[in-house]
Motif scaffolding. Sequence first.
Motif, mmCIF file in Angstrom:
data_model
loop_
_atom_site.group_PDB
_atom_site.id
_atom_site.type_symbol
_atom_site.label_atom_id
_atom_site.label_comp_id
_atom_site.label_asym_id
_atom_site.label_seq_id
_atom_site.Cartn_x
_atom_site.Cartn_y
_atom_site.Cartn_z
ATOM 1 N N THR A 24 0.837 -1.202 0.000
ATOM 2 C CA THR A 24 0.000 0.000 0.000
ATOM 3 C C THR A 24 0.872 1.253 0.000
ATOM 4 O OG1 THR A 24 -0.119 0.042 2.416
ATOM 5 C CG2 THR A 24 -1.849 -1.170 1.235
ATOM 6 N N ALA A 25 0.311 2.358 -0.494
ATOM 7 C CA ALA A 25 1.073 3.606 -0.596
ATOM 8 C C ALA A 25 0.201 4.814 -0.313
ATOM 9 C CB ALA A 25 1.695 3.724 -1.993
ATOM 10 N N ALA A 26 0.875 5.917 0.036
ATOM 11 C CA ALA A 26 0.217 7.210 0.215
ATOM 12 C C ALA A 26 1.159 8.292 -0.261
ATOM 13 C CB ALA A 26 -0.145 7.430 1.685
ATOM 14 N N CYS A 27 0.593 9.398 -0.722
ATOM 15 C CA CYS A 27 1.379 10.536 -1.208
ATOM 16 C C CYS A 27 0.989 11.772 -0.407
ATOM 17 C CB CYS A 27 1.117 10.764 -2.692
ATOM 18 S SG CYS A 27 2.090 12.103 -3.420
ATOM 19 N N LYS A 49 0.527 6.799 -11.189
ATOM 20 C CA LYS A 49 0.886 5.929 -12.316
ATOM 21 C C LYS A 49 2.089 5.045 -11.971
ATOM 22 C CE LYS A 49 -1.010 9.010 -15.822
ATOM 23 N NZ LYS A 49 -0.737 9.926 -16.952
ATOM 24 N N PHE A 50 3.028 5.607 -11.225
ATOM 25 C CA PHE A 50 4.192 4.853 -10.765
ATOM 26 C C PHE A 50 3.744 3.638 -9.949
ATOM 27 C CE2 PHE A 50 7.225 4.121 -7.286
ATOM 28 C CZ PHE A 50 8.431 3.982 -7.948
ATOM 29 N N LEU A 54 3.752 -0.621 -10.947
ATOM 30 C CA LEU A 54 4.515 -1.571 -10.134
ATOM 31 C C LEU A 54 3.626 -2.557 -9.375
ATOM 32 C CD1 LEU A 54 7.267 0.774 -8.668
ATOM 33 C CD2 LEU A 54 7.594 -1.037 -10.353
ATOM 34 N N GLY A 55 2.318 -2.281 -9.350
ATOM 35 C CA GLY A 55 1.418 -3.159 -8.606
ATOM 36 C C GLY A 55 1.272 -2.777 -7.145
ATOM 37 N N ILE A 56 1.527 -1.498 -6.839
ATOM 38 C CA ILE A 56 1.346 -0.991 -5.473
ATOM 39 C C ILE A 56 -0.026 -0.313 -5.396
ATOM 40 C CG2 ILE A 56 2.248 0.554 -3.688
ATOM 41 C CD1 ILE A 56 4.986 0.358 -5.135
ATOM 42 N N ASP A 57 -0.753 -0.579 -4.331
ATOM 43 C CA ASP A 57 -2.108 -0.058 -4.183
ATOM 44 C C ASP A 57 -2.061 1.315 -3.517
ATOM 45 O OD1 ASP A 57 -4.820 0.159 -4.122
ATOM 46 O OD2 ASP A 57 -5.179 -1.496 -2.738
ATOM 47 N N LEU A 58 -2.175 2.387 -4.306
ATOM 48 C CA LEU A 58 -2.180 3.746 -3.773
ATOM 49 C C LEU A 58 -3.521 4.013 -3.095
ATOM 50 C CD1 LEU A 58 -0.878 6.539 -3.416
ATOM 51 C CD2 LEU A 58 -1.766 7.146 -5.683
ATOM 52 N N LYS A 59 -3.470 4.311 -1.803
ATOM 53 C CA LYS A 59 -4.691 4.451 -1.010
ATOM 54 C C LYS A 59 -5.036 5.891 -0.649
ATOM 55 C CE LYS A 59 -5.906 0.097 -0.121
ATOM 56 N NZ LYS A 59 -7.250 -0.422 -0.475
ATOM 57 N N ARG A 186 10.113 13.321 -10.541
ATOM 58 C CA ARG A 186 9.945 12.252 -11.531
ATOM 59 C C ARG A 186 11.248 11.500 -11.765
ATOM 60 N NH1 ARG A 186 5.605 14.272 -16.043
ATOM 61 N NH2 ARG A 186 4.116 15.203 -14.589
ATOM 62 N N GLY A 187 12.345 12.240 -11.859
ATOM 63 C CA GLY A 187 13.628 11.601 -12.094
ATOM 64 C C GLY A 187 14.027 10.666 -10.964
ATOM 65 N N LEU A 188 13.773 11.095 -9.729
ATOM 66 C CA LEU A 188 14.110 10.267 -8.577
ATOM 67 C C LEU A 188 13.210 9.039 -8.484
ATOM 68 C CD1 LEU A 188 14.765 13.074 -5.944
ATOM 69 C CD2 LEU A 188 16.461 11.500 -6.878
ATOM 70 N N LEU A 189 11.906 9.246 -8.653
ATOM 71 C CA LEU A 189 10.980 8.110 -8.563
ATOM 72 C C LEU A 189 11.229 7.099 -9.674
ATOM 73 C CD1 LEU A 189 7.292 9.013 -7.647
ATOM 74 C CD2 LEU A 189 8.879 7.507 -6.438
#
Length: 299
Positions: A24-27, A49-50, A54-59, A186-189
């Motif tokens: 899972t992820a958060a921004c 989109k990143f 990758l198959g990470i669930d952005l919550k 973007r470059g880092l991610l």
Amino acid sequence: MVEPTNILPITPISELKHRPFPKTAACLVIGDEILNGKTADTNSGFFAKFCFNLGIDLKRIEVIPDEEEVIIESVRRLSNNFDFVVTSGGVGSTHDDITYSSIARAFNLPLNYHQPTMNRMAEAIRNTPRMKVFRNETKEAVEARKRMALFPQSSLVVFPNEKLWVPIVIVNDNIHILPGVPGLFRGLLSGYSKYLSGGKKYVRRFIKTYQPESFIAPVLTEFQEKLKDFGIKIGSYPKLTRNKAWVVVSLLARETNSQVVEKIEQTAKEIAEKISGFIIEDSESEIIEFEKINNNSKL
């Protein structure tokens, strides 16, 4: 912070191999300029989109001001609830860049200068023509610039991009601190993706129809009921340009096995037939083209 022309060393993948793949992820977007409309946030969309790729669930996506107490509350909460948290913004050299110090306080950590980052910054200044302005700084300006290498103690500092001196600073094992400048973010991610492997990626198919959404709703409801055991989600999204209106239907699932992929392909064809639609590759292409035309037009 400017991209250097020389090639810089990156953090070996082996150094992060022990880290589990995040589910899972958060921004967390930090900046008064986002909230007052001065700057449009594009980093959270890129991160979405990143994660998808990758198959990470952005919550969760949150936008907060440059206020220490708000940053502290937000990073603690997100760190407790999600595997992979990315922050955007507030890591520059001015008085309102308080992300590093706020996150350090959130986890009771002192701040220390990170010498490898300072060395990398110095090398970029020496070897990049566009950064020559930094070569004749005042003492006060040098001290201000050094704030960009003042990190919470015991951070994991990752250099994922050979063209950027800026690192990703990881605190509390899952808070990834990034700059808000879109090119750097973007470059880092993009560079960081090589350190993340093992996720079950998504499979998605789009269907386009010129039937109104209310006409196709019963069909989609019927199919969603049939697909619930496969973990396939159906969504519908009306689209509009100056002269056209249509609906894009999305079928989305994790690519857990070949059965799911086969089922989503078969279902996409069946739904397309029932709603007088057709399968498309990109749900946004016509919208993007329309916006390009309008943005280039004189008012």
